[in-house]
Design a protein around this motif. Sequence first.
Motif, PDB file in Angstrom:
ATOM      1  N   THR A 107       0.824  -1.210   0.000  1.00 60.70           N
ATOM      2  CA  THR A 107       0.000   0.000   0.000  1.00 60.70           C
ATOM      3  C   THR A 107       0.856   1.256   0.000  1.00 60.70           C
ATOM      4  O   THR A 107       0.568   2.226  -0.705  1.00 60.70           O
ATOM      5  N   PHE A 108       1.927   1.252   0.787  1.00 58.08           N
ATOM      6  CA  PHE A 108       2.819   2.404   0.846  1.00 58.08           C
ATOM      7  C   PHE A 108       3.478   2.655  -0.508  1.00 58.08           C
ATOM      8  O   PHE A 108       3.532   3.790  -0.981  1.00 58.08           O
ATOM      9  N   TRP A 109       3.984   1.613  -1.150  1.00 53.38           N
ATOM     10  CA  TRP A 109       4.659   1.797  -2.432  1.00 53.38           C
ATOM     11  C   TRP A 109       3.682   2.219  -3.522  1.00 53.38           C
ATOM     12  O   TRP A 109       4.039   3.003  -4.416  1.00 53.38           O
ATOM     13  N   THR A 110       2.458   1.730  -3.457  1.00 51.77           N
ATOM     14  CA  THR A 110       1.436   2.214  -4.398  1.00 51.77           C
ATOM     15  C   THR A 110       1.180   3.696  -4.186  1.00 51.77           C
ATOM     16  O   THR A 110       1.035   4.463  -5.146  1.00 51.77           O
ATOM     17  N   SER A 111       1.146   4.108  -2.920  1.00 52.30           N
ATOM     18  CA  SER A 111       0.930   5.523  -2.603  1.00 52.30           C
ATOM     19  C   SER A 111       2.086   6.378  -3.118  1.00 52.30           C
ATOM     20  O   SER A 111       1.871   7.462  -3.679  1.00 52.30           O
ATOM     21  N   VAL A 112       3.326   5.910  -2.942  1.00 52.84           N
ATOM     22  CA  VAL A 112       4.483   6.646  -3.449  1.00 52.84           C
ATOM     23  C   VAL A 112       4.417   6.764  -4.969  1.00 52.84           C
ATOM     24  O   VAL A 112       4.652   7.839  -5.540  1.00 52.84           O
ATOM     25  N   GLN A 113       4.082   5.661  -5.627  1.00 53.38           N
ATOM     26  CA  GLN A 113       4.009   5.667  -7.088  1.00 53.38           C
ATOM     27  C   GLN A 113       2.956   6.638  -7.586  1.00 53.38           C
ATOM     28  O   GLN A 113       3.211   7.427  -8.516  1.00 53.38           O
ATOM     29  N   GLN A 114       1.779   6.626  -6.983  1.00 58.35           N
ATOM     30  CA  GLN A 114       0.711   7.514  -7.426  1.00 58.35           C
ATOM     31  C   GLN A 114       1.032   8.975  -7.135  1.00 58.35           C
ATOM     32  O   GLN A 114       0.710   9.860  -7.923  1.00 58.35           O
ATOM     33  N   THR A 115       1.705   9.221  -6.010  1.00 60.87           N
ATOM     34  CA  THR A 115       2.087  10.599  -5.676  1.00 60.87           C
ATOM     35  C   THR A 115       3.089  11.150  -6.681  1.00 60.87           C
ATOM     36  O   THR A 115       2.960  12.282  -7.155  1.00 60.87           O
ATOM     37  N   LEU A 116       4.102  10.354  -7.017  1.00 65.97           N
ATOM     38  CA  LEU A 116       5.101  10.804  -7.980  1.00 65.97           C
ATOM     39  C   LEU A 116       4.494  10.981  -9.372  1.00 65.97           C
ATOM     40  O   LEU A 116       4.813  11.957 -10.076  1.00 65.97           O
ATOM     41  N   LEU A 117       3.610  10.052  -9.775  1.00 59.54           N
ATOM     42  CA  LEU A 117       2.946  10.175 -11.075  1.00 59.54           C
ATOM     43  C   LEU A 117       2.128  11.455 -11.139  1.00 59.54           C
ATOM     44  O   LEU A 117       2.188  12.203 -12.133  1.00 59.54           O
ATOM     45  N   PHE A 118       1.377  11.729 -10.102  1.00 64.89           N
ATOM     46  CA  PHE A 118       0.558  12.941 -10.055  1.00 64.89           C
ATOM     47  C   PHE A 118       1.423  14.187 -10.173  1.00 64.89           C
ATOM     48  O   PHE A 118       1.115  15.106 -10.949  1.00 64.89           O
ATOM     49  N   ASN A 119       2.533  14.230  -9.432  1.00 67.59           N
ATOM     50  CA  ASN A 119       3.369  15.429  -9.428  1.00 67.59           C
ATOM     51  C   ASN A 119       4.165  15.592 -10.708  1.00 67.59           C
ATOM     52  O   ASN A 119       4.414  16.728 -11.142  1.00 67.59           O
ATOM     53  N   VAL A 120       4.573  14.481 -11.320  1.00 65.06           N
ATOM     54  CA  VAL A 120       5.308  14.581 -12.585  1.00 65.06           C
ATOM     55  C   VAL A 120       4.441  15.219 -13.663  1.00 65.06           C
ATOM     56  O   VAL A 120       4.935  15.945 -14.533  1.00 65.06           O
ATOM     57  N   ILE A 121       3.133  14.988 -13.590  1.00 66.64           N
ATOM     58  CA  ILE A 121       2.226  15.555 -14.599  1.00 66.64           C
ATOM     59  C   ILE A 121       1.768  16.955 -14.208  1.00 66.64           C
ATOM     60  O   ILE A 121       1.820  17.891 -15.007  1.00 66.64           O
TER      61      ILE A 121
ATOM     62  N   SER B  61      -5.986   7.228  -6.170  1.00 69.05           N
ATOM     63  CA  SER B  61      -5.821   8.572  -5.605  1.00 69.05           C
ATOM     64  C   SER B  61      -5.351   8.512  -4.156  1.00 69.05           C
ATOM     65  O   SER B  61      -5.510   9.482  -3.406  1.00 69.05           O
ATOM     66  N   ASN B  62      -4.768   7.380  -3.775  1.00 70.82           N
ATOM     67  CA  ASN B  62      -4.247   7.231  -2.413  1.00 70.82           C
ATOM     68  C   ASN B  62      -2.839   7.812  -2.361  1.00 70.82           C
ATOM     69  O   ASN B  62      -1.843   7.100  -2.215  1.00 70.82           O
ATOM     70  N   PHE B  63      -2.754   9.136  -2.470  1.00 73.13           N
ATOM     71  CA  PHE B  63      -1.469   9.805  -2.417  1.00 73.13           C
ATOM     72  C   PHE B  63      -0.933   9.776  -0.988  1.00 73.13           C
ATOM     73  O   PHE B  63      -1.645   9.493  -0.031  1.00 73.13           O
ATOM     74  N   LEU B  64       0.359  10.102  -0.854  1.00 74.50           N
ATOM     75  CA  LEU B  64       1.016   9.968   0.450  1.00 74.50           C
ATOM     76  C   LEU B  64       0.328  10.787   1.530  1.00 74.50           C
ATOM     77  O   LEU B  64       0.166  10.316   2.654  1.00 74.50           O
ATOM     78  N   MET B  65      -0.080  12.005   1.195  1.00 73.50           N
ATOM     79  CA  MET B  65      -0.677  12.850   2.222  1.00 73.50           C
ATOM     80  C   MET B  65      -1.992  12.260   2.704  1.00 73.50           C
ATOM     81  O   MET B  65      -2.301  12.290   3.900  1.00 73.50           O
ATOM     82  N   TYR B  66      -2.776  11.697   1.795  1.00 66.28           N
ATOM     83  CA  TYR B  66      -4.025  11.065   2.213  1.00 66.28           C
ATOM     84  C   TYR B  66      -3.746   9.783   2.993  1.00 66.28           C
ATOM     85  O   TYR B  66      -4.441   9.473   3.970  1.00 66.28           O
TER      86      TYR B  66
END
Length: 332
Positions: free
Chosen positions: A107-121, A285-290
């Motif tokens: 779950t943590f690594w999925t959150s990291v991946q989604q957070t980085l993907l969101f910010n890269v875009i 949409s499970n970004f790190l902050m959430y």
Amino acid sequence: MSITPARPASAALSAGHDADSTQGPAVAARRQALGKARRSRKHRRGPRNLMAAALFLLPALTLIVILRLVPVIQAVSDGTHTSLPGSALAPTWAGLDNFTALWHSDTFWTSVQQTLLFNVIVNPLQVVIALALAVLLTQNLPASGVWRTLIFLPAAVPMTGSAVVWGIALRPDGPANALLGSAGIDPQPFLTGPHQVVASLILIASWIGVGYWMIFLIAGLNDIPQVYYEAAKVDGAGPLRRFWSVTLPQLKRPLLFVLVADTVSNFVLFAPMQILTNGGPEQKSNFLMYDIFHNSFELSDPHTAAAELLVLLVIMIVIVAVQFRLLGEAED
């Protein structure tokens, strides 16, 4: 009548030299005394200036300590301890166990991946749109002040309010799908489809942030001396050439400042996910902050949340350090 003979010029010069030689030591002593007095006043003024500067800086430094340093120290303490949820016992030392658990958490690594993907875009997208609007609205267009106000207006609305409005607009039966239906397009799962939720959150974040960053870039554009553009026109440079050769080089500092601030802002984005998606669907949409909020307040595990917060802080520091390196090179 007797006439006094005039003294020769050499005698007058000799008399003047004698007068100067007589008054010279007194003048030098007076100048030396004035110099000592000035140095003494500067020496006494130094501590007073430092005291005045400290008094003016004290409120800001106090807020930095309370709102920045103390939470980080508390997060380090919580991240290296553990306790049972709801237990009245004091937390026990856990060392790096919480970080090890995160390392093995899918779950943590999925959150990291989604957070980085969101910010890269979202970060380059917001900066490019804000820059385009800033350049457009500094071209003496009719009613440019009105357009600036309208574009900046979403930034003045609380983020929770914007998230609620967009949540209504992007519902399956909302205005956006009604507009698509009138064009013969099937309703879209903007916030409920795993393949569209990130794009929808990028739209919401950009709606809120673009106008805010545009104001900084407009200020940077207004600081560029017009003589540079006039010289480029004399050399025969067209609009695109002036943009690449004059605007961008002169705008590097404010542009990179906006990029750094925008990166930090989007890494800690929270309200749209908490209000609209709850980290779903399928954790897209499970970004790190959430996820930090979810662990701390919904799972009652503040220690894992604190460890995750420190990881987020390290990621932001690394990225911002790279951007500040670029800022330093741009300044050179």
